[in-house]
Design an enzyme around this catalytic site. Sequence first.
Site, PDB file in Angstrom:
ATOM      1  N   SER A   1      -7.471 -14.817   4.802  1.00  0.00           N
ATOM      2  CA  SER A   1      -6.202 -14.900   4.081  1.00  0.00           C
ATOM      3  C   SER A   1      -5.489 -13.558   4.046  1.00  0.00           C
ATOM      4  CB  SER A   1      -6.398 -15.447   2.659  1.00  0.00           C
ATOM      5  OG  SER A   1      -6.939 -14.453   1.812  1.00  0.00           O
TER       6      SER A   1
ATOM      7  N   GLY B   1       4.241  10.430  -8.763  1.00  0.00           N
ATOM      8  CA  GLY B   1       5.032   9.317  -9.304  1.00  0.00           C
ATOM      9  C   GLY B   1       5.817   8.586  -8.218  1.00  0.00           C
TER      10      GLY B   1
ATOM     11  N   ARG C   1       0.829  -1.211   0.000  1.00  0.00           N
ATOM     12  CA  ARG C   1       0.000   0.000   0.000  1.00  0.00           C
ATOM     13  C   ARG C   1       0.861   1.259   0.000  1.00  0.00           C
ATOM     14  NH1 ARG C   1      -3.499   2.549   4.274  1.00  0.00           N
ATOM     15  NH2 ARG C   1      -4.910   3.900   3.085  1.00  0.00           N
TER      16      ARG C   1
ATOM     17  N   PRO D   1      -7.204   7.179  -4.822  1.00  0.00           N
ATOM     18  CA  PRO D   1      -8.637   6.888  -4.968  1.00  0.00           C
ATOM     19  C   PRO D   1      -9.284   6.630  -3.607  1.00  0.00           C
ATOM     20  CG  PRO D   1      -7.312   5.008  -5.670  1.00  0.00           C
ATOM     21  CD  PRO D   1      -6.358   6.133  -5.405  1.00  0.00           C
TER      22      PRO D   1
ATOM     23  N   ASN E   1      -3.722   8.582   4.776  1.00  0.00           N
ATOM     24  CA  ASN E   1      -2.533   7.852   5.207  1.00  0.00           C
ATOM     25  C   ASN E   1      -2.827   6.909   6.357  1.00  0.00           C
ATOM     26  OD1 ASN E   1      -2.748   9.168   7.600  1.00  0.00           O
ATOM     27  ND2 ASN E   1      -0.813  10.257   7.472  1.00  0.00           N
TER      28      ASN E   1
ATOM     29  N   ASP F   1       8.488   8.330  -6.497  1.00  0.00           N
ATOM     30  CA  ASP F   1       9.669   9.160  -6.231  1.00  0.00           C
ATOM     31  C   ASP F   1      10.019   9.216  -4.752  1.00  0.00           C
ATOM     32  OD1 ASP F   1       7.589  10.634  -5.236  1.00  0.00           O
ATOM     33  OD2 ASP F   1       8.308  12.551  -6.012  1.00  0.00           O
TER      34      ASP F   1
ATOM     35  N   HIS G   1      -5.911  -6.244  -2.717  1.00  0.00           N
ATOM     36  CA  HIS G   1      -6.771  -6.322  -1.532  1.00  0.00           C
ATOM     37  C   HIS G   1      -7.027  -7.759  -1.104  1.00  0.00           C
ATOM     38  CE1 HIS G   1      -8.432  -1.939  -2.012  1.00  0.00           C
ATOM     39  NE2 HIS G   1      -7.163  -1.990  -1.693  1.00  0.00           N
TER      40      HIS G   1
ATOM     41  N   VAL H   1       1.022   9.622  -6.100  1.00  0.00           N
ATOM     42  CA  VAL H   1       1.195  11.051  -5.822  1.00  0.00           C
ATOM     43  C   VAL H   1       2.598  11.444  -6.282  1.00  0.00           C
ATOM     44  CG1 VAL H   1       1.075  12.867  -4.076  1.00  0.00           C
ATOM     45  CG2 VAL H   1      -0.302  10.797  -3.800  1.00  0.00           C
TER      46      VAL H   1
ATOM     47  N   ASP I   1       2.820   5.943  -2.852  1.00  0.00           N
ATOM     48  CA  ASP I   1       3.965   6.716  -3.351  1.00  0.00           C
ATOM     49  C   ASP I   1       3.770   6.999  -4.849  1.00  0.00           C
ATOM     50  OD1 ASP I   1       6.427   8.013  -3.415  1.00  0.00           O
ATOM     51  OD2 ASP I   1       7.495   6.172  -3.956  1.00  0.00           O
TER      52      ASP I   1
ATOM     53  N   SER J   1       8.257  10.200  -2.402  1.00  0.00           N
ATOM     54  CA  SER J   1       7.720  11.380  -1.700  1.00  0.00           C
ATOM     55  C   SER J   1       6.879  10.989  -0.483  1.00  0.00           C
ATOM     56  CB  SER J   1       6.900  12.250  -2.646  1.00  0.00           C
ATOM     57  OG  SER J   1       5.873  11.494  -3.259  1.00  0.00           O
TER      58      SER J   1
HETATM   59  C1  HEM Z   1      -8.563   0.832  -6.773  1.00  0.00           C
HETATM   60  C2  HEM Z   1      -8.551   1.785  -5.887  1.00  0.00           C
HETATM   61  C3  HEM Z   1      -8.162   1.546  -4.458  1.00  0.00           C
HETATM   62  C4  HEM Z   1      -8.824   2.004  -3.381  1.00  0.00           C
HETATM   63  C5  HEM Z   1     -10.071   2.856  -3.386  1.00  0.00           C
HETATM   64  C6  HEM Z   1      -8.132   1.518  -2.217  1.00  0.00           C
HETATM   65  C7  HEM Z   1      -8.513   1.789  -0.916  1.00  0.00           C
HETATM   66  C8  HEM Z   1      -7.953   1.199   0.189  1.00  0.00           C
HETATM   67  C9  HEM Z   1      -8.382   1.433   1.529  1.00  0.00           C
HETATM   68  C10 HEM Z   1      -9.456   2.419   1.946  1.00  0.00           C
HETATM   69  C11 HEM Z   1      -7.664   0.632   2.338  1.00  0.00           C
HETATM   70  C12 HEM Z   1      -7.804   0.465   3.851  1.00  0.00           C
HETATM   71  C13 HEM Z   1      -7.010   1.489   4.604  1.00  0.00           C
HETATM   72  C14 HEM Z   1      -7.282   1.388   6.064  1.00  0.00           C
HETATM   73  O1  HEM Z   1      -8.437   1.277   6.464  1.00  0.00           O
HETATM   74  O2  HEM Z   1      -6.324   1.413   6.836  1.00  0.00           O
HETATM   75  C15 HEM Z   1      -6.757  -0.099   1.505  1.00  0.00           C
HETATM   76  C16 HEM Z   1      -5.868  -1.030   1.964  1.00  0.00           C
HETATM   77  C17 HEM Z   1      -4.926  -1.631   1.165  1.00  0.00           C
HETATM   78  N1  HEM Z   1      -4.702  -1.375  -0.168  1.00  0.00           N
HETATM   79 FE1  HEM Z   1      -5.920  -0.356  -1.390  1.00  0.00          FE
HETATM   80  N2  HEM Z   1      -7.072   0.771  -2.612  1.00  0.00           N
HETATM   81  C18 HEM Z   1      -7.029   0.772  -3.973  1.00  0.00           C
HETATM   82  C19 HEM Z   1      -6.074   0.177  -4.761  1.00  0.00           C
HETATM   83  C20 HEM Z   1      -4.961  -0.457  -4.260  1.00  0.00           C
HETATM   84  C21 HEM Z   1      -3.819  -0.823  -5.051  1.00  0.00           C
HETATM   85  C22 HEM Z   1      -3.640  -0.507  -6.525  1.00  0.00           C
HETATM   86  C23 HEM Z   1      -2.960  -1.447  -4.208  1.00  0.00           C
HETATM   87  C24 HEM Z   1      -1.596  -2.018  -4.499  1.00  0.00           C
HETATM   88  C25 HEM Z   1      -1.214  -2.466  -5.664  1.00  0.00           C
HETATM   89  C26 HEM Z   1      -3.582  -1.496  -2.904  1.00  0.00           C
HETATM   90  C27 HEM Z   1      -3.075  -2.136  -1.801  1.00  0.00           C
HETATM   91  C28 HEM Z   1      -3.658  -2.138  -0.563  1.00  0.00           C
HETATM   92  C29 HEM Z   1      -3.204  -2.978   0.541  1.00  0.00           C
HETATM   93  C30 HEM Z   1      -2.111  -4.029   0.492  1.00  0.00           C
HETATM   94  C31 HEM Z   1      -4.001  -2.649   1.637  1.00  0.00           C
HETATM   95  C32 HEM Z   1      -3.914  -3.223   3.057  1.00  0.00           C
HETATM   96  C33 HEM Z   1      -3.048  -2.319   3.907  1.00  0.00           C
HETATM   97  C34 HEM Z   1      -2.878  -2.792   5.335  1.00  0.00           C
HETATM   98  O3  HEM Z   1      -3.102  -3.953   5.639  1.00  0.00           O
HETATM   99  O4  HEM Z   1      -2.481  -1.951   6.162  1.00  0.00           O
HETATM  100  N3  HEM Z   1      -4.786  -0.861  -2.972  1.00  0.00           N
HETATM  101  N4  HEM Z   1      -6.946   0.272   0.197  1.00  0.00           N
HETATM  102  C1  LIG Z   2       1.592   7.003   9.781  1.00  0.00           C
HETATM  103  C2  LIG Z   2       1.399   8.468   9.737  1.00  0.00           C
HETATM  104  O1  LIG Z   2       2.233   9.198   9.276  1.00  0.00           O
HETATM  105  N1  LIG Z   2       0.221   8.930  10.215  1.00  0.00           N
HETATM  106  C3  LIG Z   2      -0.165  10.332  10.196  1.00  0.00           C
HETATM  107  C4  LIG Z   2      -1.369  10.539   9.309  1.00  0.00           C
HETATM  108  O2  LIG Z   2      -1.814  11.877   9.351  1.00  0.00           O
HETATM  109  C5  LIG Z   2      -2.230  12.304  10.625  1.00  0.00           C
HETATM  110  C6  LIG Z   2      -2.750  13.712  10.478  1.00  0.00           C
HETATM  111  O3  LIG Z   2      -3.758  13.765   9.518  1.00  0.00           O
HETATM  112  C7  LIG Z   2      -1.048  12.219  11.587  1.00  0.00           C
HETATM  113  O4  LIG Z   2      -1.463  12.588  12.884  1.00  0.00           O
HETATM  114  C8  LIG Z   2      -0.487  10.803  11.607  1.00  0.00           C
HETATM  115  O5  LIG Z   2       0.685  10.741  12.380  1.00  0.00           O
END
Ligand code: HEM
Ligand SMILES: CC(=O)N[C@H]1CO[C@H](CO)[C@@H](O)[C@@H]1O
Length: 324
Positions: free
Chosen positions: A247, A71, A61, A162, A93, A73, A192, A69, A66, A75
């Site tokens: 999973s 590219g 993620r 997104p 974030n 890079d 996901h 936003v 990265d 950031s």
């Molecule tokens: C298609 C549009 C996408 C949307 C709207 C989206 C949205 C989200 C959101 C809302 C979360 C949960 C964040 C949270 O609650 O902490 C998430 C988690 C995640 N996303 Fe996406 N995502 C998208 C595409 C992608 C892509 C392209 C990737 C990587 C190639 C990706 C990889 C992941 C992974 C691995 C997680 C789990 C992160 C974790 O376990 O902390 N997502 N995504």
């Molecule tokens: C992991 C991380 O950097 N979290 C930050 C996300 O942004 C909030 C403010 O919107 C910070 O308080 C968190 O530290």
Amino acid sequence: MKSTFCVVVCVVLVGFHGVCEGGSLRKNFYKNSCPEAERIINTKIQQHVSANPNLPAKLLRLHFHDCFVRGCDGSILLVSTANNSAEKDSIPNLTLSGFEVINNIKDAVEAICPKTVSCADILTLATRDAVSVQFKKPLWEVLTGRRDGNVSNRNEVFANIPSPFFNFTQLKQNFASKGLTLHDLVVLSGAHTIGVGHCSLLRNRLYNFTGKGDQDPSLDTRYATFLKTKCQSLSDITTTVDMNPGSSTNFNTNYYPNLLQKKGLFSSDAALLTHKQSADIAKELVDEAKFLVEFAQSMKRLGAIGVLTGSAGEIRNNCSLVNS
Ligand code: HEM
Ligand SMILES: CC(=O)N[C@H]1CO[C@H](CO)[C@@H](O)[C@@H]1O
Ligand SMILES: *[C@@H]1O[C@H](CO)[C@@H](O)[C@H](O)[C@H]1NC(C)=O
Ligand SMILES: *[C@@H]1O[C@H](CO)[C@@H](O)[C@H](O)[C@H]1NC(C)=O
Ligand SMILES: *[C@@H]1O[C@H](CO)[C@@H](O)[C@H](O)[C@H]1NC(C)=O
Ligand SMILES: *[C@@H]1O[C@H](CO)[C@@H](O)[C@H](O)[C@H]1NC(C)=O
Ligand SMILES: *[C@@H]1O[C@H](CO)[C@@H](O)[C@H](O)[C@H]1NC(C)=O
């Protein structure tokens, strides 16, 4: 000559900031300047993943955020300063993590080849290696030669990452703005299959979909009942649930059969079923071998978005800070 041709083709096809800039990335860019770099990154990642099985999801993620936003890079790795709020401090974030792992790897790489290997490349390689640990072989090829950006702006995140509330049109348009296709969208959404999401982002689907205390009809009823045992009320914003029940640390193709059974976690997942073309792609990707091949190709395109190469950007000394 070849590069002039590439530039022309790229401008015509996707515009200057599209994927084609990846044309100047190379296989094993650090072969002469830091021959051990890729091995060190891989060794470190093996250690970090065995200590933390959630790391592949975190890095995947992080890499995605990265690249979307400014590219790929690096950031996303920059911290805020007295004068600047960085990307990592914006709302989407939430739960971004893995920063300390990248910094730890950077320290190890700096120790043998100072000022040589970019943070953007380290993040890209580390992500590939982390997701690949369970397969005991690299799941996709990573070209290198990215350089690090010196700008990270919190206000740019919302316009580029997104939202989980996006509909099909918005998702497709968001990916197109990065030079990625509808096919990439469906394939990369398969990420996901690992990781977790916060109840705050799906509570409306469970408890108040149209503002009338109702449930999202595009969510399987029995699955919604299960999710309600985890996300117990509208006010629960801290609990997390598996993106893919059972999973969440195993990278596989389960996202698609679940999605097709209306068990996608977010509205943005469910949105992929609202159009025939994307629904058909999801059906094809149920085949794991096919998914892995397609995922490898789409990750390569993701990793090439808007990269800085040649003399653009810099090689950061510290992944958290721009060089002074
Ligand atoms: C298609 C549009 C996408 C949307 C709207 C989206 C949205 C989200 C959101 C809302 C979360 C949960 C964040 C949270 O609650 O902490 C998430 C988690 C995640 N996303 Fe996406 N995502 C998208 C595409 C992608 C892509 C392209 C990737 C990587 C190639 C990706 C990889 C992941 C992974 C691995 C997680 C789990 C992160 C974790 O376990 O902390 N997502 N995504
Ligand atoms: C992991 C991380 O950097 N979290 C930050 C996300 O942004 C909030 C403010 O919107 C910070 O308080 C968190 O530290
Ligand atoms: C912040 O900006 C002010 C004025 O532009 C400058 O004097 C100061 O050095 C900057 N601080 C940092 C940490 O960059
Ligand atoms: C970033 O680098 C560019 C080009 O080297 C430079 O013009 C710009 O001032 C730098 N921006 C910041 C915020 O350091
Ligand atoms: C998708 O969302 C946008 C922005 O809210 C809206 O304008 C558009 O009508 C929606 N599209 C569909 C098909 O619902
Ligand atoms: C459900 O949503 C509606 C409309 O957004 C809002 O007015 C109402 O307060 C919400 N219900 C609860 C219990 O939060
Ligand atoms: C890199 O910068 C961060 C943020 O200022 C700092 O906490 C960290 O110690 C630095 N790392 C090294 C190796 O200097």
